[in-house]
Design a protein around this motif. Structure first.
Motif, PDB file in Angstrom:
ATOM      1  N   HIS A  60     114.493  48.045  33.167  1.00 62.83           N
ATOM      2  CA  HIS A  60     115.325  47.224  34.198  1.00 62.83           C
ATOM      3  C   HIS A  60     116.453  47.880  34.548  1.00 62.83           C
ATOM      4  N   VAL A  61     117.025  48.611  33.803  1.00 62.08           N
ATOM      5  CA  VAL A  61     118.385  49.217  33.735  1.00 62.08           C
ATOM      6  C   VAL A  61     118.022  50.584  34.633  1.00 62.08           C
ATOM      7  N   PRO A  62     117.384  51.377  34.674  1.00 63.34           N
ATOM      8  CA  PRO A  62     117.073  52.531  35.423  1.00 63.34           C
ATOM      9  C   PRO A  62     116.529  52.234  36.766  1.00 63.34           C
ATOM     10  N   ALA A  63     115.952  50.921  36.957  1.00 65.50           N
ATOM     11  CA  ALA A  63     115.596  50.674  38.200  1.00 65.50           C
ATOM     12  C   ALA A  63     116.784  50.311  39.091  1.00 65.50           C
ATOM     13  N   PHE A  64     117.609  49.723  38.463  1.00 65.55           N
ATOM     14  CA  PHE A  64     119.157  49.413  39.291  1.00 65.55           C
ATOM     15  C   PHE A  64     119.636  50.923  39.581  1.00 65.55           C
ATOM     16  N   PHE A 123     117.020  39.858  45.798  1.00 66.63           N
ATOM     17  CA  PHE A 123     115.990  39.345  44.831  1.00 66.63           C
ATOM     18  C   PHE A 123     115.638  38.013  45.257  1.00 66.63           C
ATOM     19  N   HIS A 124     115.762  37.704  46.632  1.00 70.25           N
ATOM     20  CA  HIS A 124     115.528  36.294  46.821  1.00 70.25           C
ATOM     21  C   HIS A 124     114.103  35.907  46.826  1.00 70.25           C
ATOM     22  N   ASP A 125     113.410  36.803  47.146  1.00 68.85           N
ATOM     23  CA  ASP A 125     111.789  36.686  46.791  1.00 68.85           C
ATOM     24  C   ASP A 125     111.290  36.561  45.562  1.00 68.85           C
ATOM     25  N   LYS A 126     112.239  36.953  44.496  1.00 69.28           N
ATOM     26  CA  LYS A 126     111.814  37.040  43.055  1.00 69.28           C
ATOM     27  C   LYS A 126     111.792  35.795  42.442  1.00 69.28           C
ATOM     28  N   SER A 127     111.253  35.474  41.215  1.00 66.91           N
ATOM     29  CA  SER A 127     111.161  34.264  40.693  1.00 66.91           C
ATOM     30  C   SER A 127     112.857  33.995  39.743  1.00 66.91           C
ATOM     31  N   ALA A 128     113.083  33.027  39.578  1.00 67.75           N
ATOM     32  CA  ALA A 128     114.360  32.809  38.667  1.00 67.75           C
ATOM     33  C   ALA A 128     113.956  33.364  37.447  1.00 67.75           C
ATOM     34  N   THR A 129     113.132  33.497  36.750  1.00 63.20           N
ATOM     35  CA  THR A 129     112.899  34.219  35.682  1.00 63.20           C
ATOM     36  C   THR A 129     112.875  35.658  35.820  1.00 63.20           C
ATOM     37  N   TYR A 130     112.304  36.364  36.636  1.00 66.51           N
ATOM     38  CA  TYR A 130     112.528  37.588  36.906  1.00 66.51           C
ATOM     39  C   TYR A 130     113.924  38.116  37.370  1.00 66.51           C
ATOM     40  N   TYR A 131     114.581  37.329  38.152  1.00 71.12           N
ATOM     41  CA  TYR A 131     116.087  37.250  38.455  1.00 71.12           C
ATOM     42  C   TYR A 131     116.847  37.561  37.066  1.00 71.12           C
ATOM     43  N   ASN A 132     116.579  36.557  36.376  1.00 79.71           N
ATOM     44  CA  ASN A 132     117.649  36.276  35.294  1.00 79.71           C
ATOM     45  C   ASN A 132     117.717  37.158  34.254  1.00 79.71           C
ATOM     46  N   LEU A 133     116.163  37.904  34.032  1.00 79.38           N
ATOM     47  CA  LEU A 133     115.908  38.818  33.005  1.00 79.38           C
ATOM     48  C   LEU A 133     116.334  40.024  33.190  1.00 79.38           C
ATOM     49  N   ARG A 134     116.353  40.555  34.745  1.00 82.37           N
ATOM     50  CA  ARG A 134     116.974  41.597  35.123  1.00 82.37           C
ATOM     51  C   ARG A 134     118.644  41.669  35.176  1.00 82.37           C
ATOM     52  N   ARG A 135     119.045  40.379  35.232  1.00 83.20           N
ATOM     53  CA  ARG A 135     120.520  40.257  35.086  1.00 83.20           C
ATOM     54  C   ARG A 135     121.132  40.361  33.607  1.00 83.20           C
ATOM     55  N   GLU A 136     120.216  39.812  32.705  1.00 75.80           N
ATOM     56  CA  GLU A 136     120.513  39.906  31.176  1.00 75.80           C
ATOM     57  C   GLU A 136     120.491  41.239  30.807  1.00 75.80           C
ATOM     58  N   ALA A 163     132.303  50.302  43.447  1.00 79.71           N
ATOM     59  CA  ALA A 163     131.318  50.609  44.041  1.00 79.71           C
ATOM     60  C   ALA A 163     129.717  49.803  43.061  1.00 79.71           C
ATOM     61  N   LEU A 164     130.105  49.932  42.001  1.00 77.27           N
ATOM     62  CA  LEU A 164     129.138  49.253  41.032  1.00 77.27           C
ATOM     63  C   LEU A 164     128.943  47.848  41.573  1.00 77.27           C
ATOM     64  N   LYS A 165     130.110  46.995  41.436  1.00 76.91           N
ATOM     65  CA  LYS A 165     130.178  45.648  41.809  1.00 76.91           C
ATOM     66  C   LYS A 165     129.557  45.390  43.109  1.00 76.91           C
ATOM     67  N   ARG A 166     129.780  46.014  43.978  1.00 78.51           N
ATOM     68  CA  ARG A 166     129.168  46.085  45.331  1.00 78.51           C
ATOM     69  C   ARG A 166     127.514  46.083  45.391  1.00 78.51           C
ATOM     70  N   ALA A 167     127.279  47.217  44.371  1.00 79.92           N
ATOM     71  CA  ALA A 167     125.802  47.722  44.349  1.00 79.92           C
ATOM     72  C   ALA A 167     125.002  46.366  43.934  1.00 79.92           C
ATOM     73  N   VAL A 168     125.660  45.755  42.521  1.00 80.51           N
ATOM     74  CA  VAL A 168     125.128  45.083  41.982  1.00 80.51           C
ATOM     75  C   VAL A 168     124.876  43.705  42.710  1.00 80.51           C
ATOM     76  N   ALA A 169     126.043  43.453  43.479  1.00 82.89           N
ATOM     77  CA  ALA A 169     125.886  42.021  44.343  1.00 82.89           C
ATOM     78  C   ALA A 169     124.813  42.375  45.380  1.00 82.89           C
ATOM     79  N   ALA A 170     124.662  43.334  46.010  1.00 81.21           N
ATOM     80  CA  ALA A 170     123.572  43.684  46.909  1.00 81.21           C
ATOM     81  C   ALA A 170     122.258  43.790  46.072  1.00 81.21           C
ATOM     82  N   HIS A 171     122.062  44.390  45.262  1.00 80.60           N
ATOM     83  CA  HIS A 171     120.950  44.394  44.055  1.00 80.60           C
ATOM     84  C   HIS A 171     120.287  43.069  43.960  1.00 80.60           C
TER      85      HIS A 171
END
Length: 307
Positions: free
Chosen positions: A33-37, A62-75, A50-58
């Motif tokens: 997950h981390v290198p993917a970002f 993820f609108h088409d991803k499941s909540a589980t996958y989204y939350n896992l990447r965020r975690e 720049a990181l904050k803007r990138a994280v928000a855009a990232h």
């Protein structure tokens, strides 16, 4: 001059997590997950705006991803950046302010007809087909997590006692447990084990690839997805786990036994299965109503004129 790259920080972070005793699966997820970002946003480190803007855009993407996958990447990203703040590689966590996505927690399960058709698909004249069928049956029979099942060695399986031991080193909760299987599942695993090449030693997993290597959950997910395409439906490894829990409860299994079988640290997740298993209460009550059994409903008499 700031000289530490995100790769250097990440390597150090992984060593710390490994020293803390994090499971190989957790470390693997961090590496995923981390290198993917940073592959998507390579020139943002260590510029926090720049990181904050990138994280928000990232995460907006993820609108088409499941909540589980989204939350896992965020975690995983949040944990890494939090560590960077503690080590003073960054002044603040760029994931702060990104909310978790609401997950209703409803397990996705398969109906009985789909299950029966699924179990007919593996080609049992091949090793891969025998392995797939045995692994399907084990997941359905015990609710074992895919990662736990794929790490099993022959020594962990007691076919005579109809038991499988999941060691603490591979259990998600880091607590060893024993799950119980049916004779049908034991028979499928026994057949699989007898087909192993003679040069495969005890360190080759029960559900190994055709070359004797350990399969990972992604590979197993692709195998099930291919079977699902033949059936015209979506099938994932965790859907087998969810289905196991729901069928266990509908069959009269006790919730505390299910908790032990599934390896839940608390009843919180187990109760979600209870809720779903009870969602067809009207249907079950119509079949098994106590009053209905004592006083069966008779066919309504036809209306007749007064005599």
């Amino acid at each position: 001059m700031f000289s530490t790259t995100w790769q250097d920080a990440f390597d150090e972070f992984l060593l710390v997590k490994q020293a803390e005793g994090r499971s190989p699966r957790t470390l693997k997820d961090y590496r995923r997950h981390v290198p993917a970002f940073f592959q998507e946003h390579p020139n943002t480190w260590p510029d926090v705006p720049a990181l904050k803007r990138a994280v928000a855009a990232h995460f907006a993407a993820f609108h088409d991803k499941s909540a589980t996958y989204y939350n896992l990447r965020r975690e995983y990203l949040k944990a890494f950046f939090a560590w960077c703040v503690e080590e003073e590689y960054l002044p603040m966590n760029p994931v702060k302010g990104i909310p978790k996505r609401k997950n209703d927690g409803t397990p996705r399960n398969l109906d009985a007809d789909t299950l029966k058709r699924l179990l007919e698909l593996p080609d049992c004249t091949t090793y891969a087909g025998l392995r797939d069928l045995a692994l399907m049956l084990l997941q359905l029979d015990t609710g074992i997590r895919p990662g736990e099942a794929l790490a099993l060695l022959p020594a962990h399986v007691n076919l005579t006692a109809l038991e499988v031991t999941i060691p603490s080193t591979t259990a998600k909760t880091r607590t060893a447990r024993t799950v119980v299987m049916s004779p049908q599942t034991a028979k499928a695993i026994r057949k699989l084990l007898t087909c192993r090449p003679e040069d495969w030693t005890g360190d080759v997993p029960v559900f190994a690839s055709t070359s004797g290597r350990k399969m990972d959950a992604i590979h197993w997910g692709h195998r099930l997805a291919a079977y699902g395409q033949q059936l015209g439906t979506r099938i994932t490894p965790y859907m087998l786990r969810h289905t196991s829990a729901i069928l266990f409860l509908r069959g009269g299994g006790h919730v505390f036994a299910l908790q032990r079988q599934m390896g839940h640290a608390s009843l919180t997740m187990t109760k979600r299965y209870v809720h779903l298993a009870e969602s067809d209460l009207h249907e079950q009550h119509a079949v098994a109503s106590p009053v209905g059994q004592i006083l069966p409903q008779h066919t309504r008499a036809r209306k007749v004129g007064r005599g």
